[in-house]
Structure formats: structure tokens, C-alpha cells
Design a protein around this motif. Structure first.
Motif: not given
Length: 447
Positions: A374-380, A389-399
Motif C-alpha cells: 500500500y506504499a507509494v513506490t518512486d522510480v527515478v 545510467l542511474t536507477i533508483r527505486v524506493s518505497n517506505p517500509l511497511a509494518p
């Protein structure tokens, strides 16, 4: 291989350990050494016994010098009694020394097993022992051949020089050895030098034979080593192919199966859903199951020589970065919240790099959906040709316990893909978010 190359290799040190001998080769070598030992020892004992039976030979009996150590001499003492001397060398050798000779010869037969571990040291020890033991001469030659087969010219030279020097010293200080050299005095002014010259010539011939045998050993060992390397390379190639297949299967199926699992879980736990919503979720599950089969056929087609899929139709092309918006749009349509920030022209990324980066992002989205649904995933995506080429994928930690279980193979596959391209990936928790940071080369445009 040409004779010139063989001659050149004879004076080059051995490159590989000598291959082990088979049972037949070991047997005939030990049989020859044992025959030489028993034959010489038996001859010496027989000669001593014969001399003792006829009254013995006296060193002061006035026996004339002999040109051969194996001749029979009948000398006359002042009182007119005949004295039989079968071998002038053995006549001077103390009878008790025959026992020592036999023991040393037997020890040499046992020690020859270490000829490959300590070739130079063993030969020097056997050469030293030959001063008081004649029964080990076959073993000593065997040891010298083994030393020469390693083709260390310096050690071979030291071995020959030590043997000649030891022979000279023995002829000066040991009576039974001196009689052997005195027997050559009748051959002329250079008679004393003949035993040393003949010893040097024989050792040089044996050294060349041993060096040639060493070249043959080296080539046989090289063939065995190449065969072993070929088998090892084959095993590594099979293992690498299996890993590649497993990685492709994981990357393709994990994305779809995670969607099926998430929606199937909703059907299992939500008993209050209206029929329309249930049909919608069931349709999503069916659609992703069919998509999984389609992508599985696409992967399997890459493992075949042809370009047809399992059904005989033309295989679908592998996905690329130009398909990334569609992947993210599909994830959004299924309820996953994804933000894409791409500051590059996706169509300009090279095909191989684009395909692997697409799979890396797909796996990151799959992991985010499994572990933080249910978290928002950011892809850069950022970079430029010649820089990378730089890749970054991040998301908040879930419970804890909110996501699906995982085996950690996804991150392993991501790192392997980056490594194949010459890049690297770092993954971990940073400021309350799970971040996957990757970089892969992006060659500068040419032409």
C-alpha cells in the motif's frame, strides 16, 4: 610438434606436475630396480663365497692390475701357492660391508617413491650412498632420470658435478674404489681420466634421455589439464545457463504471480465484496495468469535455436525500456501506486542495457508490491551517454507482517544483471525507506 620445438622444450623447466603412473608402468619400473638390486647383490655374495672357498685373495699377494673388474686373476705368492682373485675391487672390499651395501640398496628401493617430491635431494643422497653401496645403481639412475625430467638445467649440472667429484674422492680414499681406477692405468697416460670421462658421458646421455622423457610427460600432463579444464568449463557453462534461465523465469513470473497472489488474497479474506467486484478481481487474476503464460513462452523461446514460441507462433520480442510506461501503467491499474521520474529518452538506451534495466525495475516493483503493497513506490531514471545510467527505486517500509514472504532471490537477480552490464547495485534501508540504487554503463554514441 617439430623436432626443433622438442629440442627447445628440453631446456625449459617443466610447466606442469608429471601425470601419475598407471599400475603397469609402476610395476615394471620397480621390477627392473629390484632385479638390478638382487642381481648385483647376489653377484657380490657369490664372488666373495667363491674366493673364500679357494683360500681367499690377499691384498699383499702381488696380484697384477687388471683392465677389467670382472676378470679372474691367478697370482703367485713367494712361497709358490696360487691365489685366486676373481674381482680385484671386491677383494679389497671388507666382507662386512656387503651387509651394509644390501641394507642401503633396500632402503633406496623404498625411498625412490619420493623421487617426484624431492628429485634433487633424493638423487644427491643416493649418489652419496653409492660410495659404499653398489646395489643401488639402478635406483640411482632412476632417480637421476626423474630429476632430469623436470628439466632444471642448473640442478642437473650440479648433480653431474657432484657425482664426478665424489668419484674422485672415493678413488683417493677408499681402497676398493682405488683398485678399480688403477686397473685403467695400463691403457695409457690418460687411463686414470677415463673412468671420470666415461661417467660424465654416460650421465650426459642419461640426462638428455630424461629431459626428453620430461617433455613427453609435460605434453601428456598438458593434454590431461586441457581435458580437465574443458570439463570444468563445460560444467561452469551449464551452471551459468541454469542460473540465467532461473533468473529470467523468476523475473518474468514473480511480477505476474505476485499480482495473482495479492488479488486472490483479497478474494479469500473479503467475504463482503459484491458480485461485480468479485468478477472484476477474478478477471484480473485470469488476465495475469494468461499474461504469465505468454511471457513464459517468450522466455522459453529464447532458449531454443529458432524464433518460435511454444505454440509455434513467432516469438514476442523481449521487453525494453520503451515498454516501461506500460509496465507502470499496468501496475497502477491494479492498485499499486507508482511515481516515474525519467529524465532520459528511453528509446536511446542500447537494446541490451534497456532490456536488463527494464527487468531490474520490474523486479523492484514486484518486491515493493510484495513487501509494501500500500506504499507509494518512486522510480527515478537519470543519466546520459558516456556517463552511465542511474536507477533508483524506493518505497517506505511497511509494518511487520504486512507483505508477502520472499526468498531474497529478486535482489540477487538485480545485482547479477547489473554485474553482467559492468555496473553495480546497492540495496538497503535509508531514512525509513527501502532503496535500491543502481548504476550501469551507457556507452557514448559513436559515428
Amino acid at each position: 610438434m617439430s623436432a626443433r620445438a622438442t629440442l627447445r622444450d628440453m631446456f625449459e623447466p617443466a610447466c606442469l606436475p608429471a601425470p601419475p603412473l598407471d599400475g603397469l608402468s609402476t610395476t615394471w619400473r620397480y621390477a627392473l630396480a629390484g632385479f638390478g638390486y638382487l642381481g648385483y647383490l647376489g653377484t657380490m655374495i657369490g664372488v666373495k663365497a667363491f674366493e673364500a672357498s679357494v683360500g681367499g685373495a690377499s691384498p699383499s699377494g702381488g696380484a697384477s692390475a687388471l683392465p677389467s673388474a670382472a676378470s679372474t686373476t691367478v697370482a703367485t705368492t713367494p712361497d709358490g701357492a696360487g691365489v685366486v682373485t676373481v674381482d680385484p675391487v671386491l677383494s679389497e672390499m671388507p666382507t662386512g660391508l656387503l651387509v651394509v651395501d644390501g641394507l642401503i640398496g633396500a632402503a633406496a628401493l623404498w625411498a625412490i617413491r619420493y623421487r617426484r617430491r624431492w628429485p634433487f635431494g633424493l638423487f644427491m643422497v643416493l649418489t652419496t650412498a653409492s660410495v659404499v653401496s653398489n646395489s643401488l645403481w639402478v635406483v640411482m639412475v632412476w632417480s637421476f632420470i626423474s630429476l632430469c625430467s623436470r628439466r632444471d638445467v642448473k640442478k642437473i649440472g650440479w648433480g653431474i658435478a657432484y657425482t664426478i667429484a665424489l668419484s674422485i674422492l672415493a678413488s683417493l680414499f677408499l681402497p676398493w674404489q682405488r683398485r678399480n681406477f688403477e686397473s685403467f692405468a695400463t691403457l695409457g697416460p690418460f687411463g686414470y681420466a677415463m673412468p671420470f670421462l666415461s661417467t660424465m658421458l654416460m650421465m650426459a646421455i642419461v640426462a638428455l634421455l630424461g629431459m626428453y622423457y620430461g617433455v613427453r610427460q609435460d605434453r601428456a600432463a598438458g593434454v590431461q589439464d586441457r581435458a580437465a579444464n574443458a570439463d570444468r568449463d563445460r560444467e561452469l557453462a551449464v551452471l551459468g545457463e541454469r542460473n540465467r534461465i532461473a533468473r529470467e523465469m523468476h523475473d518474468v513470473l514473480a511480477h505476474r504471480i505476485s499480482l495473482v497472489s495479492m488479488h486472490a488474497g483479497a478474494l479469500a479474506y473479503r467475504t463482503d465484496l459484491p458480485p461485480e467486484k468479485t468478477r472484476e478481481i477474478a478477471g484480473i487474476i485470469q488476465e495475469n495468469a494468461h499474461a504469465s503464460l505468454t511471457e513464459l513462452r517468450s522466455v522459453l523461446s529464447t532458449l531454443r535455436d529458432g524464433q518460435l514460441d511454444a505454440a509455434g507462433s513467432p516469438a514476442a520480442p523481449q521487453p525494453s525500456l520503451v515498454d516501461l510506461p506500460g509496465l507502470i501503467g499496468q501496475a497502477r491499474s491494479l492498485g499499486q501506486r507508482v511515481n516515474l521520474d525519467a529524465s532520459i529518452d528511453l528509446a536511446t538506451v542500447p537494446a541490451v542495457t534497456a532490456r536488463h534495466v527494464f527487468r531490474m525495475i520490474q523486479e523492484c516493483l514486484t518486491n515493493a508490491r510484495k513487501h509494501a503493497p500500500y506504499a507509494v513506490t518512486d522510480v527515478v531514471l537519470a543519466g546520459e551517454p558516456g556517463v552511465g545510467l542511474t536507477i533508483r527505486v524506493s518505497n517506505p517500509l511497511a509494518p511487520s507482517g504486512a507483505g508477502l514472504p520472499g526468498a531474497g532471490l529478486g535482489l540477487i537477480g538485480i545485482r547479477e544483471r547489473a554485474g553482467m552490464l559492468g555496473g553495480q547495485v546497492n540495496a538497503g534501508v535509508y531514512q525509513g525507506r527501502f532503496v535500491v540504487d543502481g548504476w550501469v554503463p551507457w556507452p557514448a554514441a559513436t559515428g
